[in-house]
Write an enzyme that holds these catalytic residues in place. Structure first.
Site, PDB file in Angstrom:
ATOM      1  N   GLU A  38      19.191  28.502 -34.213  1.00 34.61           N
ATOM      2  CA  GLU A  38      19.912  28.297 -32.942  1.00 34.61           C
ATOM      3  C   GLU A  38      20.859  29.459 -32.659  1.00 34.61           C
ATOM      4  OE1 GLU A  38      19.638  26.158 -30.482  1.00 34.61           O
ATOM      5  OE2 GLU A  38      17.925  25.271 -31.496  1.00 34.61           O
ATOM      6  N   CYS A 193       9.187  26.861 -16.918  1.00 37.09           N
ATOM      7  CA  CYS A 193      10.175  27.067 -15.851  1.00 37.09           C
ATOM      8  C   CYS A 193      10.909  28.382 -16.109  1.00 37.09           C
ATOM      9  CB  CYS A 193      11.148  25.887 -15.790  1.00 37.09           C
ATOM     10  SG  CYS A 193      12.159  25.910 -14.297  1.00 37.09           S
ATOM     11  N   CYS A 200       4.788  26.261 -12.027  1.00 34.36           N
ATOM     12  CA  CYS A 200       4.996  24.897 -11.530  1.00 34.36           C
ATOM     13  C   CYS A 200       3.719  24.052 -11.623  1.00 34.36           C
ATOM     14  CB  CYS A 200       5.521  24.928 -10.104  1.00 34.36           C
ATOM     15  SG  CYS A 200       7.075  25.831  -9.950  1.00 34.36           S
ATOM     16  N   CYS A 203       3.751  22.172 -14.769  1.00 32.57           N
ATOM     17  CA  CYS A 203       5.040  21.535 -15.100  1.00 32.57           C
ATOM     18  C   CYS A 203       4.972  20.016 -14.929  1.00 32.57           C
ATOM     19  CB  CYS A 203       6.121  22.104 -14.186  1.00 32.57           C
ATOM     20  SG  CYS A 203       7.750  21.405 -14.512  1.00 32.57           S
ATOM     21  N   CYS A 209      10.440  17.680  -8.864  1.00 25.78           N
ATOM     22  CA  CYS A 209      11.390  18.814  -8.833  1.00 25.78           C
ATOM     23  C   CYS A 209      11.813  19.100  -7.385  1.00 25.78           C
ATOM     24  CB  CYS A 209      10.721  20.036  -9.440  1.00 25.78           C
ATOM     25  SG  CYS A 209      11.682  21.540  -9.238  1.00 25.78           S
TER      26      CYS A 209
END
Ligand code: SF4
Length: 343
Positions: A38, A193, A200, A203, A209
């Site tokens: 991370e 994205c 899209c 997605c 969206c």
């Protein structure tokens, strides 16, 4: 199975079919590799991070190994990854967990945030992925997905916008399968994205969206407002005595040029008072700009050929230089340039 919202349900359904499952830090939910990955992934893409992560974990396979290493060893492994404060904080945090917390990794977002270099989103990711706690994340990818899906206007760096995005992030984070959800939303932002040309068609949110439905994707997330780069100005007094030596003055230890030698300076509105105390001729040299990270400094150099003695300031260290580069002193860049031309 209970999902907090349709958003999390759709995302997990997509993740089960298309999520990335083979990233090196996904081999275990141990908080140590999750934390290292991370931190490395902050401001850095997955493909760049993978070789650094593999080498780092091979060298420091356990938290103790990192805590017992020298900072130089850690920085050496970080070379090329940039943002070196991340490596210093990793080292400091490993030592703090080993020495002050019996080697036990904190297991909730609140305690994780207390550690050096771990912000709210990174703490959320570790808590969710390693400890399966219902903790939200909001990294750059997640901000982009949420601001587009829910049409959140404004620049995410602005507090009111960030608060709104955190609220959405928390509402949509499920209590079950939270580790998968966390990985899923990061994956969606990184692979579907994307900042430019989002995919899209692939997605899971193409029907819900708002940005896609209203053909306003390019408006989300809102851009950082442009601020004019400030310009400051100063007059540099290049005082040359009858022997040809030039007066330099050490700057105070504060500020960008702290402790270096340069010419005495003043503001334009102080100039006539300064010049009246200097007996001699004055010659305005060509002004020039020196750029710092956050502002430009417009410099007006004024050469003063002294015709008599002057009273020197007792408040600062001064010296007269007559040969360029002979004195072993630190000089500001403008002073170096001007002296090179004048001596
Ligand atoms: S539909 Fe397009 S813009 Fe909306 S979240 Fe999905 S990829 Fe992003």
């Amino acid at each position: 199975m209970s999902y907090s919202t349709k958003f999390s349900k759709d995302l997990l359904t997509w993740f089960d079919r298309h999520g990335r499952l083979n990233l090196p830090w996904q081999r275990s939910s141990d908080p140590y590799p999750v934390w290292v990955s991370e931190i490395m992934l902050q401001q850095t893409q997955v493909s760049t991070v993978i070789p650094f992560f593999e080498k780092f974990m091979a060298t420091f396979p356990h938290l103790e190994d990192l805590a017992n290493a020298s900072l130089d060893e850690v920085l050496h492994l970080w070379t090329g990854l940039g943002y070196y404060a991340r490596a210093r904080n990793l080292h400091k945090t490993a030592q703090s967990i080993i020495n002050d917390q019996q080697g036990i990794f904190p297991s909730n977002q609140e305690s994780l945030i207390q550690l050096p270099g771990i912000g709210r989103s990174t703490a959320g990711a570790i808590a969710a992925i390693s400890f399966h706690q219902q903790a939200a994340i909001l990294d750059g990818n997640v901000k982009r997905v949420l601001s587009r899906c829910f049409a959140v206007p404004g620049w995410p760096g602005k507090k009111t916008v960030t608060d709104q995005l955190w609220q959405l992030a928390e509402v949509n984070t499920p209590s079950e399968r939270v580790a998968d959800y966390t990985q899923a939303i990061m994956d969606l932002g990184a692979t579907i994205c994307k900042k430019t040309s989002p995919a899209c068609d692939s997605c899971p949110f193409q029907k819900s969206c708002i940005a896609l439905q209203t053909a306003t994707i390019d408006q989300y997330p809102g851009r950082k407002p442009k601020t004019a780069r400030p310009t400051r100005s100063t007059c540099m007094l290049i005082i040359r005595n009858t022997k040809g030596a030039i007066l330099l003055q050490r700057r105070t230890n504060e500020g960008l040029w702290g402790g270096l030698f340069s010419f005495p300076e003043c503001r334009e509105d102080e100039l006539s008072a300064q010049l009246s105390a200097l007996p001699g001729s004055t010659n305005y040299l060509a002004p020039f700009k020196h750029s710092f990270t956050h502002y430009d400094l417009l410099i007006q150099p004024i050469l003063i050929e002294l015709q008599g003695p002057i009273r020197q300031s007792q408040e600062s260290e001064t010296c007269w230089v007559s040969q360029f580069g002979k004195d072993k002193i630190g000089l500001t860049k403008p002073a170096t340039q001007l002296l090179a031309n004048l001596l």
